[in-house]
Design a protein around this motif. Structure first.
Motif, mmCIF file in Angstrom:
data_model
loop_
_atom_site.group_PDB
_atom_site.id
_atom_site.type_symbol
_atom_site.label_atom_id
_atom_site.label_comp_id
_atom_site.label_asym_id
_atom_site.label_seq_id
_atom_site.Cartn_x
_atom_site.Cartn_y
_atom_site.Cartn_z
ATOM 1 N N ARG A 125 0.835 -1.208 0.000
ATOM 2 C CA ARG A 125 0.000 0.000 0.000
ATOM 3 C C ARG A 125 0.868 1.257 0.000
ATOM 4 O O ARG A 125 2.002 1.251 0.474
ATOM 5 C CB ARG A 125 -0.873 0.018 1.264
ATOM 6 C CG ARG A 125 -2.233 -0.605 1.067
ATOM 7 C CD ARG A 125 -3.028 -0.549 2.352
ATOM 8 N NE ARG A 125 -3.234 0.811 2.842
ATOM 9 C CZ ARG A 125 -3.748 1.106 4.031
ATOM 10 N NH1 ARG A 125 -4.102 0.133 4.861
ATOM 11 N NH2 ARG A 125 -3.917 2.367 4.406
ATOM 12 N N ARG A 126 0.279 2.330 -0.508
ATOM 13 C CA ARG A 126 0.941 3.624 -0.483
ATOM 14 C C ARG A 126 0.331 4.409 0.684
ATOM 15 O O ARG A 126 -0.894 4.516 0.768
ATOM 16 C CB ARG A 126 0.576 4.276 -1.809
ATOM 17 C CG ARG A 126 1.374 5.431 -2.228
ATOM 18 C CD ARG A 126 0.687 5.918 -3.509
ATOM 19 N NE ARG A 126 1.034 7.304 -3.668
ATOM 20 C CZ ARG A 126 1.611 7.789 -4.755
ATOM 21 N NH1 ARG A 126 1.831 7.008 -5.797
ATOM 22 N NH2 ARG A 126 1.929 9.049 -4.824
ATOM 23 N N ARG B 129 0.401 7.889 3.415
ATOM 24 C CA ARG B 129 0.823 9.268 3.657
ATOM 25 C C ARG B 129 1.521 9.316 5.013
ATOM 26 O O ARG B 129 0.985 8.826 6.014
ATOM 27 C CB ARG B 129 -0.436 10.141 3.696
ATOM 28 C CG ARG B 129 -0.187 11.616 3.694
ATOM 29 C CD ARG B 129 -0.806 12.230 2.461
ATOM 30 N NE ARG B 129 0.228 12.520 1.493
ATOM 31 C CZ ARG B 129 0.583 13.762 1.156
ATOM 32 N NH1 ARG B 129 -0.020 14.799 1.686
ATOM 33 N NH2 ARG B 129 1.546 13.973 0.279
ATOM 34 N N THR C 216 2.120 7.187 9.943
ATOM 35 C CA THR C 216 0.895 7.232 9.152
ATOM 36 C C THR C 216 -0.217 7.797 10.032
ATOM 37 O O THR C 216 -0.058 7.936 11.248
ATOM 38 C CB THR C 216 0.469 5.816 8.706
ATOM 39 O OG1 THR C 216 0.041 5.095 9.865
ATOM 40 C CG2 THR C 216 1.603 5.067 8.021
ATOM 41 N N CYS D 208 4.794 13.070 3.089
ATOM 42 C CA CYS D 208 5.198 12.448 1.828
ATOM 43 C C CYS D 208 4.530 11.079 1.714
ATOM 44 O O CYS D 208 3.976 10.560 2.694
ATOM 45 C CB CYS D 208 6.707 12.340 1.727
ATOM 46 S SG CYS D 208 7.426 11.229 2.902
ATOM 47 N N ASP D 209 4.587 10.505 0.519
ATOM 48 C CA ASP D 209 3.972 9.193 0.293
ATOM 49 C C ASP D 209 5.046 8.117 0.270
ATOM 50 O O ASP D 209 6.089 8.282 -0.353
ATOM 51 C CB ASP D 209 3.194 9.190 -1.021
ATOM 52 C CG ASP D 209 1.937 10.036 -0.907
ATOM 53 O OD1 ASP D 209 1.393 10.135 0.209
ATOM 54 O OD2 ASP D 209 1.511 10.619 -1.923
ATOM 55 N N VAL D 210 4.753 7.040 0.953
ATOM 56 C CA VAL D 210 5.713 5.932 1.044
ATOM 57 C C VAL D 210 5.000 4.651 0.630
ATOM 58 O O VAL D 210 3.853 4.416 1.042
ATOM 59 C CB VAL D 210 6.244 5.787 2.493
ATOM 60 C CG1 VAL D 210 7.139 4.563 2.645
ATOM 61 C CG2 VAL D 210 6.991 7.039 2.931
ATOM 62 N N LYS D 211 5.680 3.866 -0.203
ATOM 63 C CA LYS D 211 5.121 2.560 -0.558
ATOM 64 C C LYS D 211 5.708 1.528 0.406
ATOM 65 O O LYS D 211 6.935 1.399 0.528
ATOM 66 C CB LYS D 211 5.471 2.216 -2.005
ATOM 67 C CG LYS D 211 4.920 0.893 -2.427
ATOM 68 C CD LYS D 211 4.599 0.856 -3.915
ATOM 69 C CE LYS D 211 3.938 -0.445 -4.248
ATOM 70 N NZ LYS D 211 4.833 -1.427 -4.858
ATOM 71 N N GLU E 257 6.934 -1.857 1.816
ATOM 72 C CA GLU E 257 7.470 -3.097 1.229
ATOM 73 C C GLU E 257 7.595 -4.217 2.249
ATOM 74 O O GLU E 257 7.640 -5.382 1.887
ATOM 75 C CB GLU E 257 8.847 -2.812 0.619
ATOM 76 C CG GLU E 257 8.764 -1.848 -0.552
ATOM 77 C CD GLU E 257 10.105 -1.601 -1.207
ATOM 78 O OE1 GLU E 257 11.119 -1.619 -0.484
ATOM 79 O OE2 GLU E 257 10.115 -1.391 -2.437
ATOM 80 N N GLY F 102 9.514 1.053 3.956
ATOM 81 C CA GLY F 102 9.086 1.319 2.581
ATOM 82 C C GLY F 102 10.008 2.271 1.853
ATOM 83 O O GLY F 102 11.079 2.627 2.358
ATOM 84 N N VAL G 236 7.630 7.463 -2.693
ATOM 85 C CA VAL G 236 7.152 7.409 -4.088
ATOM 86 C C VAL G 236 6.777 8.819 -4.553
ATOM 87 O O VAL G 236 6.533 9.693 -3.749
ATOM 88 C CB VAL G 236 5.917 6.468 -4.240
ATOM 89 C CG1 VAL G 236 6.381 5.023 -4.238
ATOM 90 C CG2 VAL G 236 4.872 6.725 -3.179
#
Ligand code: 5AD
Ligand code: SF4
Length: 445
Positions: A388-389, A391, A409, A428-431, A433, A442, A445
């Motif tokens: 998931r991505r 914030r 988050t 920022c947005d983080v994917k 992993e 993560g 992104v």
């Protein structure tokens, strides 16, 4: 002693305990800055003034703090002009005992005495009023100094003091006194000020935020849901709050959370236990069934909200069946995480005098079982984030590895990621992993 006619003193505050203590330490630092006493970034060996802001919720906290106070004797011997003050919950409870056990302490101030702090430091530095002790709960308060906040991203904001609930295990109502709400206008002004100073997040703090406003004069804002709605309208990036008591969490608050733009998808809702007999003996004011219903309502209104809790094991009279019921309930609810505690006997609380205290050995074995179960659940729930991505509000470099940055988050999950150009306080947005029990990992992104 004024800022402009004294040498600047170096201040070190050692804080123990809950977020309320952290918030109050920041206010103490603010009050002392006004008399030229500035926080010292390095170790305590460089400090001219050392304050210990204390906790007494469990015996282990008290033992640790007495140990720390003992250690400071050597510093005082080396530097007789060093000022040592003990403040907060354990100071409130122990008062004069602290001076008796540790005569190198200059003053002891209780939980309602931030207003007296500057004068206490001042008179200690001028060698007046040695061994000053003030634990009067009826006069004082937090004062109006601007807090010197430790975090550059998230601001603690106390909205009320004290507690009226008298859970039978808990010392807090005795050392912090009755519930007292801060006027809403003052709180909202502080949120606005935090926002103007660049903070992206606020956490509203109280022992039982759900009863906010009970003793305030009728104004526009009369309860916690209204306060949260008003906080939401300030436009600050994120709003958190703690602690919620299940018996006072209203449908109106749930609705307000669901409609809000900035309130985080996280609720800390201490359950303490799940066996109704134990909940009754704890004087919690709800049943397991009520708690279950509440969780259902919250999850219906705010899908995917993260739930965290506090649990006490080994409360007097806790039988194997009660503990089994607790484990089953923890599994059923699926908390994202839980603070789990061994019951600690606090003299003066009703539970300390209850018969059938549980042995240390049993308590510890139960705690281990509970933690093992909770860790499995936390990991399983964290694994749902993989792919998931999310914030993230960036907090800064991790303590262990400066190349790795941390953020949180909305659900209050800690996220680790390799640092790019983003700065602390930015979103920022983080994917995600990888998931672990305590953290998500993560890439930006
Ligand atoms: N023993 C163990 N845990 C306690 N707590 C409060 N009092 C005690 C005690 N006597 C826990 C409760 C509370 C948290 C802050 O500390 O779980 O929610
Ligand atoms: Fe202690 Fe209960 Fe008050 Fe929380 S609600 S501070 S556990 S008495």
């Amino acid at each position: 002693m004024k800022a402009n006619n004294m040498n600047v003193k170096k201040l070190k505050i050692l804080s123990y305990g809950c977020q309320m203590n952290m918030a109050e330490s920041e206010r103490m630092a603010g009050a002392l800055a006004a008399i030229g006493c500035m926080p010292e970034a390095d170790g305590i060996e460089n400090a001219d003034v050392i304050l210990i802001n204390t906790c007494c919720v469990r015996e282990t906290a008290e033992e640790k703090i007495y140990g720390k106070i003992g250690e400071l004797k050597a510093y005082k011997q080396q530097n007789p002009s060093l000022i040592i003050g003990v403040i907060g919950c354990m100071a409130q409870k122990e008062g004069q005992n602290i001076i008796r056990r540790a005569p190198h302490v200059d003053f002891v101030l209780g939980t309602n005495k931030i207003t007296e702090l500057a004068a206490a430091v001042e008179s200690a530095s001028e060698h007046r009023r040695r061994h000053f002790v003030d634990t009067d709960l009826t006069a004082g308060g937090m004062g109006d100094a601007t807090p010197l906040r430790e975090s550059k991203t998230a601001a603690w904001i106390p909205i009320m003091q004290g507690c009226d609930n008298f859970c039978t295990y808990c010392i807090v109502p005795y050392v912090r006194g009755r519930e007292k709400s801060r006027p809403a206008a003052e709180i909202l002004a502080e949120i606005n000020a935090a926002q103007a100073a660049g903070f992206a997040e606020v956490t509203l703090l109280g022992q039982n935020v759900n009863s906010y406003g009970k003793n305030l004069p009728q104004e526009n804002i009369t309860d916690f849901a209204d306060l949260i709605a008003a906080a939401d309208r300030t436009g600050i990036g994120r709003i958190r709050f703690m602690t919620s008591h299940p018996k006072d969490l209203s449908d109106k608050l749930i609705l307000t959370m669901a409609k809000s733009e900035h309130v985080c998808r996280h609720l800390h809702l201490p359950v303490q236990h799940a066996a109704n007999g134990i909940l009754r003996k704890m004087n919690r004011g709800y049943t397991k069934e009520h708690y279950r219903e509440l969780v259902q309502k919250i999850r219906d209104a705010v899908p995917n909200i993260a739930l965290t809790t506090d649990i006490i094991v080994g409360f007097p009279g806790e039988k194997d069946e009660d503990f089994a019921e607790l484990l089953a309930f923890v599994e059923e609810i699926g908390f994202d995480s839980a603070y789990t505690f061994l019951y600690s006997k606090r003299t003066g609380t009703p539970a300390a005098a209850f018969a059938d205290q549980v042995s240390d050995e049993t308590k510890k074995a139960r705690l281990q079982k509970l933690m093992d179960l909770q860790n499995k659940i936390s990991l399983k729930l964290n694994e749902k984030f993989v792919g998931r991505r999310v914030r993230v509000l960036v907090e800064g470099a991790s303590k262990n590895d400066p190349a790795v940055w941390t953020g949180r988050t909305s659900e209050n999950k800690l996220v680790l990621f390799a640092h790019g150009n983003e700065q602390a306080g930015e979103f920022c947005d983080v994917k995600i992993e990888k998931a672990q029990t305590w953290v998500l990992k993560g890439v930006i992104v």
